[in-house]
Design an enzyme around this catalytic site. Structure first.
Site, mmCIF file in Angstrom:
data_model
loop_
_atom_site.group_PDB
_atom_site.id
_atom_site.type_symbol
_atom_site.label_atom_id
_atom_site.label_comp_id
_atom_site.label_asym_id
_atom_site.label_seq_id
_atom_site.Cartn_x
_atom_site.Cartn_y
_atom_site.Cartn_z
ATOM 1 N N GLY A 659 -16.283 77.649 109.345
ATOM 2 C CA GLY A 659 -16.903 78.747 108.605
ATOM 3 C C GLY A 659 -15.933 79.528 107.747
ATOM 4 O O GLY A 659 -16.337 80.157 106.770
ATOM 5 N N GLU A 660 -14.654 79.498 108.079
ATOM 6 C CA GLU A 660 -13.670 80.256 107.310
ATOM 7 C C GLU A 660 -13.380 79.555 105.986
ATOM 8 O O GLU A 660 -13.257 78.344 105.911
ATOM 9 C CB GLU A 660 -12.378 80.411 108.111
ATOM 10 C CG GLU A 660 -12.573 81.139 109.437
ATOM 11 C CD GLU A 660 -11.276 81.234 110.226
ATOM 12 O OE1 GLU A 660 -10.203 81.096 109.597
ATOM 13 O OE2 GLU A 660 -11.336 81.431 111.442
#
Length: 1458
Positions: A659-660
């Site tokens: 997700g980063e």
């Protein structure tokens, strides 16, 4: 050249008559037939007004050319005299072909002309040797495929179409068909297909005929594939040659390019008939299909062949084009299905079914020959299989069934070339459809299961699945998944049995039967050697040196399977903690001690079961090592020829995108670099690939996220990607294609976890094709059992569970039998591969179905069992397994014994089921029995419902514990009696007794477990708390245990401890007589009796066990004493020579001694003792004292007649001869030291002997008492051969003679009424004293203790002289004492022992003597020494200093009258 070989490619039809082609009769027949056909066509044409009108103009008649050509043929044909094969076929075919081509002829005329051509072709007058045959055949094909006719009515049109099909099929089946070019063959197939399509709106008959013709064409064309040479290089060479000659390709020859002319003709009739080229009205669907006609080049492998290759005689090129056309039909159906929903059923089922059927026909006849044709093989590997994967997931059971049939045919012929395709088919189609959670209907599941079962019935299918996939670390566990599917599908979940359950069971049993069929066939090794990995080696890309040699590939793949299993364990550790997971893999040497990026990347890429979230986090980490792993991970993908969106899909299916943003960037950078290196396409650099990848991720989120309301348009997407390609724009078509692909098919950034069965996506398929290029070759297995042990270990548990559940739910006997066959097959494999746990599971599962004691009464249970086919079959199977494979049963023996006990309680076992080998041999010699005892059942036992009888005889119950008792006759229905008799017969055929009587053949471990099971099943009830049923169970188990023990005498050491402890527990815990303790005691005696001759090293242990009998409760011992004694007697008589130890004899004599005072057992006990002691043959130094004690017990016993006691005394007295014999043997055979030791022991024995007789001398019975005294005298005086020391004699006087005299004196003085005629006894006793003293006088006179001894003798004589028997003295006794004393003094005087003065203390002896003698008889001194002159003594010490010999003493003693 890739064409049919003329000689071998065509089947030559046998001629009816010899040289019929040149015979005049045959020629005349052909000419007449052609003439008749021309006349028929003319006749039909004349019926039409157009052809029937003629007129005159000037000097000649105007007539249509069609009429003229037919008339000319009739005119010329009879004038042809040349051999028929030299006549150009066009001469007699062309007139008919002109009619067929003409657009002015109506349907009836065209149909007759077609029929005429068909007849000519079927005469086989045209072959490859005929003149100009090639042009003639091509003219026929061109004319028929370009057929024009005037449509008058639908029926006539259909007739013409059917005639066209007939002629085209006849062309292909003609001998001259080899001259047809590739192009013409393609044209024939294409024409037939168009008729098939057109027939959709026609009659059912035309539809069926057209489809049949299409199938026949395909089968005929591809049946010649095995006869075609491998043309891979030939085609290349030919193409190069033709290019030089023609300068290029002529696409007009590409099949399917010929245009169909449509239009309207004039109608000379009143109707609206249209004149059209065949198939005038093309529907929308037809137009779509025509775009994919043969040779249209719609596929990537569909590049048309060179024009020259398409014009040469047909071979591989036309087959490739036709097969590609058939595959393209499936693609066309896909497009039609998406674009038009007006006729869903037709396009979703009918057309693909037809196409798949044609493909199946081609594969059936082409078979393995396809692998020799690279282009055909490539079509199957990629385009065909891709379509099969798609249609396999259709909603039509018919389509699925056809797909599965095709795959099965491909498996048989081409599986070595379709390794990954087969894996994908099973993983993405069969396994997915068979699981209901994916939405497949019941019918689809059933079809998928039927297909899977068909595969399972192939002998080597499952072995190859295991070898190629389960043992490959980069593939799924196909074998394991399929067997799990079958086992789970066979188990009904809260529902009755269905066809799917039975199908799955059939599949499982088919696999098992395949393994059974390989049993006994040589293999590399049925049991795998343990795999040890001592150090890390790179194993992901390692391949076997030789995949055709089992001695190399079998160990190789076993090692791979071991690594794969360990990797799965490592995956579990990784999912809990990635760091510890990697450390664990390092510890088991599956990762190097110092991690390198490549090994970790391979682990993350290829290991199944990893948490994809953890993979994404690991790859997206910022540390240097993770970045290196990420790039190595991306390097494992092959993105060649793959679109960017598909490449991105493939990457993100292996892990979840973090997700980063920074992690996403690192992942996409590695992806872009790899993609650009392999598929640059229109991309200028890797940055363009990175930017476009980002853009696709954003587009994917925008289009498929429900929270985004305003969706990105195509223009927005194109605008967002301006100038990213090195400062330039990417092609609009390129971006548009990407946009629509993302819109239609989402890129899943959250891939499926675990071991589910996902769909086959285009990206996955492309990856599969790339992977197949570097995959290890497919391993072909032979009929040997290379991997059966490994496979069966995996599938045995689920298989047993499935068979058990189906057997439990089944209600039909054929299903029962199927399950039983499965159980037996599993048992056989388990035994063959020594899988004892599996065999125990089979036994446990079967025993669950033999619960027979549910009803309240025995009769109800028997009837219920007789009516329960399931219980009956399970019972028979259990005992079949026990008899066949008992070597490998362990804990399962307990369950088998439960069945035995249940049948025993119901009285259903045959008589003597546990009889041991000896009894069988004895009874088999008896002609009354005839049959083997374990299989014989007296007919009287079949009369009624029987219950077990209790036997109380010695060994009756042991040998007949299951004999069926006869109760009072009861009236029973005939059906019940018949059922009961059938049940008895069935159980009889189980050979239950063989389990125990043949236990000598069992392996040691199995035998030990059988014995333990018998002991455990007995569960002997404790004192006072047992029920009759419990006692019966304990008895039957004990009998079986004894039988097993007796039949395993060579391995008694293995069983003895458990058997002994069990019997000891019974003996010591029983306080009342009962059958159980009876069996225990007599069984123990029998074991000893039977085993002693064979197990001398165990003799002491066996005999020591008989001490248990001595521990019996008094009431129990009294009840069985006689029988026990008889058995001990038999044991002694049979094995006396084998009993050599003190311990053994102590036990035997103890048992015999007890019987001395038992009224019933004394006779048998003494008989055994007499056998031991009579003749001394069985007396040994080891048992001498023990036998003396036992004999004394019988001598003292007042049970029975006195003669027995006297006989016992004789046995004691006669035994002194054994002592003399042993002493003599010791002197002759032994050394000095050993002889001295034995002499000392013999002396001790002699002392015990006389002590024993001394005790019997006190017996109340006169004859016994007196007889004992005489025997004692014999033992004291008959010891010439025994060297007895002086000290022993002194002990004898003190302990035996003096004690006996004193006891007798006391008894005589006591006035006891029980002792009769004591006077005679006293006389005998005092005589014994005198004789023994005088016998020993020469030896003891010089002893220092002689005076003491002499005083003792004098004192006893004094007592006996003065004794009063019953209050008065006995004169006879007094006279005897006086005379004996006088004789003694005279002997002592004569030998110089008693003298007035002596150097050896004679004064003291003299004084003591006369002190006592004067008290007894004062006159004796004067009588013995009248002058008291010692010088007158006739006997003095001789010159040697010794007294005269014993012989002289005997003589003098005899002369005194003593």
């Amino acid at each position: 050249m890739g064409r049919i070989k003329l000689q071998s490619g065509i089947k030559v039809i046998e001629e009816v008559t010899e040289e019929c082609g040149t015979s005049e009769s045959y020629r005349a027949t052909i000419v007449c037939m052609i003439n008749a056909e021309a006349g028929t066509v003319l006749a039909v044409m004349r019926r039409n007004v157009r052809w029937g009108v003629h007129y005159m103009s000037s000097d000649y008649q105007l007539e249509d050319s069609l009429i003229q050509s037919l008339k000319m043929l009739r005119k010329q044909i009879f004038s042809w005299q040349n051999p028929w094969h030299t006549i150009n076929p066009s001469l007699y075919l062309q007139p008919f072909l002109d009619v067929i081509r003409s657009d002015e002829t109506g349907a009836p005329i065209t149909g007759v002309a077609l029929l005429s051509v068909y007849k000519i072709l079927t005469l086989d007058v045209i072959d490859q040797n005929t003149v100009n045959v090639e042009d003639a055949m091509q003219s026929v094909v061109d004319a028929v495929t370009g057929c024009r006719f005037e449509v008058t009515d639908p029926a006539s049109e259909e007739v013409v179409l059917m005639r066209i099909l007939q002629v085209l099929l006849a062309c292909m089946k003609s001998k001259a068909s080899v001259m047809l070019s590739n192009q013409h063959v393609c044209t024939i197939v294409n024409t037939c297909f168009r008729i098939v399509h057109q027939a959709g709106s026609k009659s059912e008959l035309l539809q069926r005929i057209s489809r049949y013709t299409m199938h026949e064409l395909i089968r005929f064309i591809f049946s010649h594939l095995p006869d075609v040479k491998n043309t891979r290089q030939a085609l290349v060479d030919e193409v190069n040659t033709v290019k030089q000659e023609s300068g290029g390709l002529d696409n007009d020859y590409a099949f399917g390019s010929t245009q169909i002319e449509n239009g309207n003709g004039n109608s000379e009739l009143g109707g609206q008939a249209s004149s059209v080229r065949f198939l005038s009205d093309a529907s929308t669907g037809l137009a779509t299909i025509e775009e994919n006609a043969i040779g249209a080049g719609s596929g990537k492998d569909a590049l048309p062949f060179d024009s020259h290759l398409m014009t040469v005689p047909y071979g591989v090129p036309c087959m490739v084009e036709i097969f590609h056309f058939l595959c393209s039909l499936l693609n066309a159906v896909e497009h039609i299905g998406k674009g038009s929903r007006s006729n869903t059923i037709a396009f979703d089922e009918d057309v693909p079914l037809f196409a798949l059927g044609l493909i199946n026909s081609a594969i059936e006849v082409g078979g393995p020959s396809i692998r020799c044709q690279p282009r055909l093989l490539s079509l199957i590997q990629d385009e065909l299989f891709s379509n099969l994967m798609q249609f396999g997931l259709s909603m039509s059971p018919l389509i699925l069934s056809m797909v599965c049939s095709i795959v099965l045919n491909l498996y048989h012929g081409l599986r070595t070339e379709l390794k990954l395709q087969l894996e994908a088919f099973f993983s993405f189609v069969i396994l997915r459809l068979a699981h209901s959670r994916y939405g497949a209907s019941y019918q689809l599941q059933e079809v998928a299961m039927e297909a899977l079962v068909d595969f399972c019935r192939q002998k080597t299918f499952m072995m190859e699945m295991y070898a190629n996939f389960d043992c490959d670390m980069t593939c799924n566990n196909v074998f394991e998944d399929l067997t799990n599917l079958l086992s789970k599908s066979a188990i009904p979940m809260n529902c009755p049995l269905s066809s799917i359950h039975i199908l799955a069971l059939d599949g499982l049993i088919a696999v098992i039967q395949g393994i059974v069929g390989r049993i006994g066939i040589g293999s590399v090794g049925s049991e795998p050697a343990p795999v040890n990995i001592d150090e890390y080696t790179s194993f992901w890309t390692v391949k076997c040196d030789n995949y055709s040699d089992p001695y190399q590939w079998v160990p190789f793949i076993r090692r791979r399977k071991h690594i794969k299993r360990r990797l799965m364990v490592g995956a579990d550790h990784f999912n809990r903690d990635p760091k510890k997971g990697l450390e664990f893999l390092q510890g088991i040497h599956l990762l190097p001690e110092k991690l390198n990026p490549q090994s970790v990347a391979c682990f993350l890429r290829y290991t199944s079961g990893l948490d994809k979230n953890l993979i994404g986090d690991f790859l997206g980490s910022h540390d240097e090592f993770s970045i290196q792993v990420l790039h190595e991970f991306a390097g494992t993908f092959d993105f060649e020829d793959m679109s960017l969106d598909n490449a991105l899909r493939l990457l993100l299916e292996t892990f979840r995108l973090p997700g980063e943003s920074q992690k996403i960037q690192r992942v996409l950078e590695a992806f872009s670099e790899r993609y650009y290196d392999q598929s640059p396409q229109v991309l200028a650099n890797k940055d363009a690939a990175l930017m476009l990848s980002y853009s696709l991720i954003l587009l994917n989120t925008d289009r498929h996220n429900a929270q985004v309301k305003k969706k990105m348009t195509e223009e927005d997407f194109i605008r967002n990607n301006r100038r990213i390609n090195g400062g330039n724009d990417l092609p609009r078509e390129f971006l548009s294609e990407l946009y629509h692909s993302i819109c239609k098919n989402e890129i899943r950034t959250t891939p499926e976890q675990g071991f589910s069965y996902p769909e086959m996506t285009p990206s996955r398929w492309i990856d599969l094709m790339h992977k197949s290029k570097r995959m290890a070759p497919y391993i072909l297995s032979d009929s040997r059992a290379h991997l059966d042990h490994d496979m069966f270990a995996i599938m045995s548990g689920p298989t047993i569970d499935a068979i058990s559940v189906v057997f439990d739910h089944a209600e039909l006997e054929d299903i029962y039998q199927t399950c039983i066959d499965g159980f037996l097959a599993v048992a056989k494999i388990s035994a063959c591969h020594h899988l004892v746990d599996v065999l125990d599971s089979v036994v446990v599962s079967l025993c669950k179905f033999t619960t027979l004691l549910n009803p309240s009464s025995v009769e109800e249970s028997v009837l219920a069992f007789a009516d329960d086919a399931k219980a009956m079959m399970a019972t028979v199977t259990i005992f079949t397994i026990a008899n066949r494979y008992g070597d490998y049963i362990r804990t399962g023996w307990r369950n088998i014994l439960d069945c035995v006990l249940n049948l025993y309680k119901l009285g259903l076992l045959p008589a003597r089921v546990a009889s041991d080998a000896a009894e069988e041999s004895e009874l088999s010699a008896d002609p009354v029995h005839g049959k083997t005892i374990s299989n014989s059942l007296p007919s009287v036992h079949m009369q009624s419902m029987e219950i077990p009888r209790r036997y109380t005889g010695l060994m009756g119950r042991f040998s007949q514990f299951l004999a069926l008792d006869i109760e009072e006759p009861r009236s029973q229905p005939t059906e019940q009696l018949a059922a009961h008799q059938h049940t008895l017969q069935t159980i009889q055929e189980c050979h239950v007794g063989s389990i125990f009587t043949e236990s000598k053949f069992l392996q040691a471990e199995s035998l030990l477990e059988l014995a333990r099971a018998l002991i455990l099943a007995a569960s002997h009830p404790q004192k006072g708390n047992s029920l009759p049923e419990d006692e019966d169970t304990a008895v039957i188990c004990l009998e079986l245990l004894i039988t097993v023990t007796l039949n395993n005498r060579d391995r008694i050491l293995l069983l003895w401890q458990g058997v002994y402890e069990h019997i000891a527990n019974i003996v010591q815990s029983t306080i009342m007589p009962c059958s159980l303790v009876e069996k225990a005691v007599f069984g123990l005696l029998r074991i000893c009796q039977r085993l002693l001759p064979y197990k001398e090293n165990l003799a002491d242990e066996l005999l020591r066990s008989l001490q248990l009998v001595l521990k019996l409760d008094a009431r129990v011992a009294d009840a069985y004493c006689e029988q026990i004694t008889q058995e001990v007697g038999r044991l002694v008589k049979a094995n006396a020579a084998h009993i050599r130890s003190l311990t053994g004899w102590r036990t035997i004599t103890s048992l015999l001694s007890i019987t001395a005072r038992h009224p019933d057992a004394a006779e048998a006990g003494f008989d055994a003792l007499f056998f031991i002691m009579s003749d001394g043959s069985h007396l040994l130094p080891a048992n001498y004292v023990l036998c003396l004690d036992a004999a004394r017990q019988f001598a003292e016993s007042r049970v029975g007649q006195a003669e027995r006691s006297m006989c016992a005394v004789d046995l004691m007295g006669d035994s002194v001869g054994c002592l003399a014999r042993w002493s003599q043997n010791a002197k002759e055979a032994m050394g000095e030291e050993e002889s001295a030791k034995l002499s000392e022991d013999i002396g001790e024995m002699w002392l015990r002997l006389v002590q024993g007789l001394q005790k019997v001398c006190l017996d109340q019975r006169e004859q016994v008492r007196n007889h004992s005294l005489l025997s004692l005298q014999k033992c004291l005086t008959g010891v010439d051969g025994i060297n007895l020391p002086h000290d022993l004699w002194l002990q004898c006087f003190d302990l035996v003679i003096f004690t006996m005299l004193d006891d007798l004196h006391e008894i005589a003085q006591g006035r006891q009424n029980n002792y009769r005629n004591m006077e005679e006894t006293l006389v005998i006793a005092v005589k014994l004293l005198s004789k023994v003293f005088l016998l020993l006088l020469p030896e003891i006179a010089q002893l220092t203790t002689f005076c003491k001894l002499w005083v003792g003798v004098l004192s006893r004589m004094e007592k006996y002289l003065k004794v009063k028997v019953k209050g008065r003295k006995n004169e006879i006794l007094q006279e005897t004492v006086h005379e004996l004393l006088k004789n003694t003094l005279l002997v002592m005087k004569s030998w110089g022992v008693l003298v007035q003065s002596s150097a050896s203390g004679g004064d003291s002896l003299w004084e003591l003597t006369w002190l006592h003698v004067n008290t007894i008889a004062p006159s004796l001194q004067a009588e013995v020494f009248p002058d008291q002159d010692p010088e007158r003594s006739p006997h003095k010490l001789d010159e040697t200093g010794y007294f005269p010999s014993n012989e002289s003493v005997h003589a003098e003693f005899a002369g005194t009258g003593g």
